[in-house]
Write a protein that holds these residues in place. Structure first.
Motif, PDB file in Angstrom:
ATOM      1  N   ARG A  35       0.841  -1.210   0.000  1.00 47.42           N
ATOM      2  CA  ARG A  35       0.000   0.000   0.000  1.00 47.42           C
ATOM      3  C   ARG A  35       0.872   1.255   0.000  1.00 47.42           C
ATOM      4  O   ARG A  35       0.567   2.234  -0.696  1.00 47.42           O
ATOM      5  CB  ARG A  35      -0.927  -0.005   1.227  1.00 47.42           C
ATOM      6  CG  ARG A  35      -2.008  -1.069   1.195  1.00 47.42           C
ATOM      7  CD  ARG A  35      -3.091  -0.791   2.226  1.00 47.42           C
ATOM      8  NE  ARG A  35      -2.577  -0.807   3.592  1.00 47.42           N
ATOM      9  CZ  ARG A  35      -2.509  -1.893   4.347  1.00 47.42           C
ATOM     10  NH1 ARG A  35      -2.898  -3.073   3.857  1.00 47.42           N
ATOM     11  NH2 ARG A  35      -2.042  -1.820   5.576  1.00 47.42           N
TER      12      ARG A  35
ATOM     13  N   ARG B 150       2.386   1.705  -3.550  1.00 51.28           N
ATOM     14  CA  ARG B 150       1.414   2.144  -4.559  1.00 51.28           C
ATOM     15  C   ARG B 150       0.972   3.594  -4.364  1.00 51.28           C
ATOM     16  O   ARG B 150       0.494   4.217  -5.314  1.00 51.28           O
ATOM     17  CB  ARG B 150       0.211   1.205  -4.555  1.00 51.28           C
ATOM     18  CG  ARG B 150       0.528  -0.160  -5.162  1.00 51.28           C
ATOM     19  CD  ARG B 150      -0.625  -1.128  -5.016  1.00 51.28           C
ATOM     20  NE  ARG B 150      -0.374  -2.363  -5.772  1.00 51.28           N
ATOM     21  CZ  ARG B 150      -1.116  -3.457  -5.685  1.00 51.28           C
ATOM     22  NH1 ARG B 150      -2.166  -3.487  -4.856  1.00 51.28           N
ATOM     23  NH2 ARG B 150      -0.827  -4.523  -6.409  1.00 51.28           N
ATOM     24  N   SER B 151       1.138   4.113  -3.161  1.00 51.21           N
ATOM     25  CA  SER B 151       0.729   5.499  -2.892  1.00 51.21           C
ATOM     26  C   SER B 151       1.890   6.481  -2.938  1.00 51.21           C
ATOM     27  O   SER B 151       1.704   7.669  -2.686  1.00 51.21           O
ATOM     28  CB  SER B 151       0.048   5.586  -1.517  1.00 51.21           C
ATOM     29  OG  SER B 151       0.959   5.250  -0.478  1.00 51.21           O
TER      30      SER B 151
ATOM     31  N   ASP C 138       5.045   3.814 -10.621  1.00 52.60           N
ATOM     32  CA  ASP C 138       4.003   3.522 -11.615  1.00 52.60           C
ATOM     33  C   ASP C 138       3.115   2.376 -11.147  1.00 52.60           C
ATOM     34  O   ASP C 138       1.898   2.451 -11.205  1.00 52.60           O
ATOM     35  CB  ASP C 138       4.642   3.164 -12.953  1.00 52.60           C
ATOM     36  CG  ASP C 138       4.994   4.398 -13.765  1.00 52.60           C
ATOM     37  OD1 ASP C 138       4.548   5.494 -13.376  1.00 52.60           O
ATOM     38  OD2 ASP C 138       5.720   4.262 -14.768  1.00 52.60           O
ATOM     39  N   ARG C 139       3.761   1.320 -10.684  1.00 54.72           N
ATOM     40  CA  ARG C 139       3.005   0.172 -10.183  1.00 54.72           C
ATOM     41  C   ARG C 139       3.903  -0.649  -9.265  1.00 54.72           C
ATOM     42  O   ARG C 139       5.139  -0.526  -9.309  1.00 54.72           O
ATOM     43  CB  ARG C 139       2.469  -0.697 -11.318  1.00 54.72           C
ATOM     44  CG  ARG C 139       3.518  -1.390 -12.157  1.00 54.72           C
ATOM     45  CD  ARG C 139       2.866  -2.136 -13.329  1.00 54.72           C
ATOM     46  NE  ARG C 139       3.816  -2.971 -14.042  1.00 54.72           N
ATOM     47  CZ  ARG C 139       4.633  -2.542 -14.983  1.00 54.72           C
ATOM     48  NH1 ARG C 139       4.642  -1.256 -15.304  1.00 54.72           N
ATOM     49  NH2 ARG C 139       5.467  -3.378 -15.590  1.00 54.72           N
ATOM     50  N   ALA C 140       3.278  -1.461  -8.429  1.00 55.35           N
ATOM     51  CA  ALA C 140       4.023  -2.295  -7.480  1.00 55.35           C
ATOM     52  C   ALA C 140       3.294  -3.614  -7.298  1.00 55.35           C
ATOM     53  O   ALA C 140       2.065  -3.676  -7.410  1.00 55.35           O
ATOM     54  CB  ALA C 140       4.195  -1.584  -6.142  1.00 55.35           C
ATOM     55  N   ALA C 141       4.044  -4.676  -7.022  1.00 53.24           N
ATOM     56  CA  ALA C 141       3.454  -6.000  -6.837  1.00 53.24           C
ATOM     57  C   ALA C 141       4.217  -6.737  -5.748  1.00 53.24           C
ATOM     58  O   ALA C 141       5.436  -6.555  -5.583  1.00 53.24           O
ATOM     59  CB  ALA C 141       3.491  -6.794  -8.137  1.00 53.24           C
TER      60      ALA C 141
ATOM     61  N   ILE D   3       8.952  -2.886  -7.460  1.00 55.50           N
ATOM     62  CA  ILE D   3       8.567  -1.490  -7.656  1.00 55.50           C
ATOM     63  C   ILE D   3       8.992  -1.038  -9.040  1.00 55.50           C
ATOM     64  O   ILE D   3      10.180  -1.096  -9.388  1.00 55.50           O
ATOM     65  CB  ILE D   3       9.202  -0.589  -6.577  1.00 55.50           C
ATOM     66  CG1 ILE D   3       8.707  -1.002  -5.180  1.00 55.50           C
ATOM     67  CG2 ILE D   3       8.896   0.886  -6.843  1.00 55.50           C
ATOM     68  CD1 ILE D   3       9.412  -0.281  -4.052  1.00 55.50           C
ATOM     69  N   HIS D   4       8.006  -0.589  -9.830  1.00 56.64           N
ATOM     70  CA  HIS D   4       8.293  -0.036 -11.153  1.00 56.64           C
ATOM     71  C   HIS D   4       8.250   1.480 -11.042  1.00 56.64           C
ATOM     72  O   HIS D   4       7.201   2.064 -10.760  1.00 56.64           O
ATOM     73  CB  HIS D   4       7.266  -0.541 -12.167  1.00 56.64           C
ATOM     74  CG  HIS D   4       7.368  -2.011 -12.439  1.00 56.64           C
ATOM     75  ND1 HIS D   4       8.037  -2.524 -13.526  1.00 56.64           N
ATOM     76  CD2 HIS D   4       6.906  -3.075 -11.729  1.00 56.64           C
ATOM     77  CE1 HIS D   4       7.972  -3.846 -13.493  1.00 56.64           C
ATOM     78  NE2 HIS D   4       7.293  -4.204 -12.416  1.00 56.64           N
TER      79      HIS D   4
END
Length: 402
Positions: free
Chosen positions: A21, A24-25, A30-33, A43-44
């Motif tokens: 969380r 992503r904030s 850009d995006r995270a998984a 982490i992108h």
């Protein structure tokens, strides 16, 4: 798994969800998984060439007793640093920021396929020297790609880092040092690079002169350097304290004692057989070897299994004789089994059905069978398949350890 874990997740999973969380904030992401197998967040970054990975094991352990708000604050700081664009350093602007650091030999090895490990070179047994870029906010490990950007060689990077460390060492020696049987604990707040001082030629000898006696140094974790006069009698209490710190440390380094080398950096303290310090020093050496080979064994076994490679990753065994003798490490060579042997004090020859038949000193096995280390792997591994020919086996048996 407890009953509630089925519904709300394990503590590690909840921590990972918090980290996800936060990632992503964070501006710039850009995006995270979440990667559960690695216990990491991928982490992108905006405009980044590839993903960065926030490995959670250390920060999870370091914040076990923290509040939720404190954990979140720690994660926010880490993710912001990872999301920030890399500094546009040139060689001229970065060279003064370089510092050498000492890390366990398996540091930076585990990770996703394709991840470039940091630039490193051997320092001492089971330890490597890496280089970081020191900034007020954090330090970043130098990876090989940066050398092409700067137009320099690895040797130049290490030399500049050592030059900068020499200035830190000089300033440390200008401080007042207690004389007599004092034990000094140097705790790094992020700027001292105290454990790196063991790499500075002559530094530990100079400390000994100021303290009035040869010094025994320990670095149980990345941020702690313990200095004590070399004991005249049994050093068990000192080694026991260091071993406890080493085993409890999140970012462990070494339980081994180090002394001033002849005109160079510190070297492992290796008193001879019969010396009152020999047993304690051998136990520390065996513990470090066991720790690093254990880490490597688990990671290699997973990688070979994923790749479908049929090879056994041999575990290092450490034993202490019941009569109180020194610790010994053992590698096991099983008949008919393709194995990557760890380097040890001795090799036990065993059959799958009947167990160990005899044991031989490592140097004898190495000489008689021509063992060669596998490339790249650190700590060293040696590929063996079946037992040697019967004539060689007979010769090895003649050197059997009682």
């Amino acid at each position: 798994m407890g009953m509630l874990d089925r519904f709300i997740g394990s503590p590690q999973r909840r921590f990972a969800q918090l980290a996800l969380r936060v990632a992503r904030s964070t501006p710039g992401v850009d995006r995270a998984a979440y990667q559960p197998d690695e216990f990491a967040i991928e982490i992108h970054r905006a405009g980044g060439a590839g993903p960065a990975h926030l490995y959670l094991s250390n920060v999870y352990r370091e914040t076990l007793d923290a509040t939720q708000a404190e954990r979140r604050e720690r994660l926010v700081k880490l993710v912001r640093l990872m999301a920030a664009p890399p500094p546009e350093d040139t060689w001229e602007t970065v060279r003064a920021k370089l510092r050498p650091v000492v890390r366990p030999v398996t540091f930076g090895v585990a990770g996703p396929v394709g991840l470039r490990p940091p630039l490193s070179r051997p320092a001492m047994p089971f330890l490597r020297e890496l280089v970081v870029i020191d900034t007020p906010e954090a330090m970043a490990y130098v990876i090989p790609d940066r050398l092409d950007e700067w137009g320099v060689t690895a040797e130049e990077v290490f030399a500049s880092a050592r030059d900068n460390l020499a200035e830190i060492a000089r300033r440390s020696l200008e401080q007042p040092w207690p004389a007599g049987p004092s034990v000094i604990r140097m705790i790094d707040d992020g700027d001292g690079y105290f454990t790196s001082l063991l790499l500075t030629p002559g530094w530990l000898a100079e400390v000994g002169e100021r303290m009035g006696a040869p010094v025994l140094a320990f670095a149980p974790d990345n941020n702690t350097l313990l200095l004590a006069p070399l004991p005249d009698d049994e050093p068990d209490q000192l080694y026991t304290l260091v071993e406890k710190n080493f085993q409890e440390a999140v970012r462990y380094l070494s339980p081994v004692g180090y002394v001033a080398g002849p005109g160079g950096p510190a070297v492992p303290y290796a008193p001879p057989i019969g010396h009152p310090h020999h047993i304690a020093a051998r136990r520390a050496e065996a513990l470090l070897a066991l720790t690093e080979y254990s880490n490597q064994t688990d990671w290699l076994a997973e990688q070979y299994a994923k790749a479908g490679v049929d090879v056994h990753i041999g575990r290092l065994i450490a034993v202490e004789p019941q009569d109180g003798g020194p610790a010994e490490t053992i590698a096991t060579w099983v008949e008919g089994s393709s194995t990557l042997l760890p380097r040890a004090d001795s090799v036990a020859f065993a059959r799958a059905g009947t167990g160990v038949e005899f044991r031989v000193p490592w140097h004898v096995v190495e000489e008689r069978t021509g063992l060669e280390p596998e490339p790249i792997l650190a700590p060293s591994r040696y590929r063996v398949d079946d037992w040697p020919p019967s004539t060689v086996m007979a010769e090895l048996r003649s050197h059997e350890i009682d």
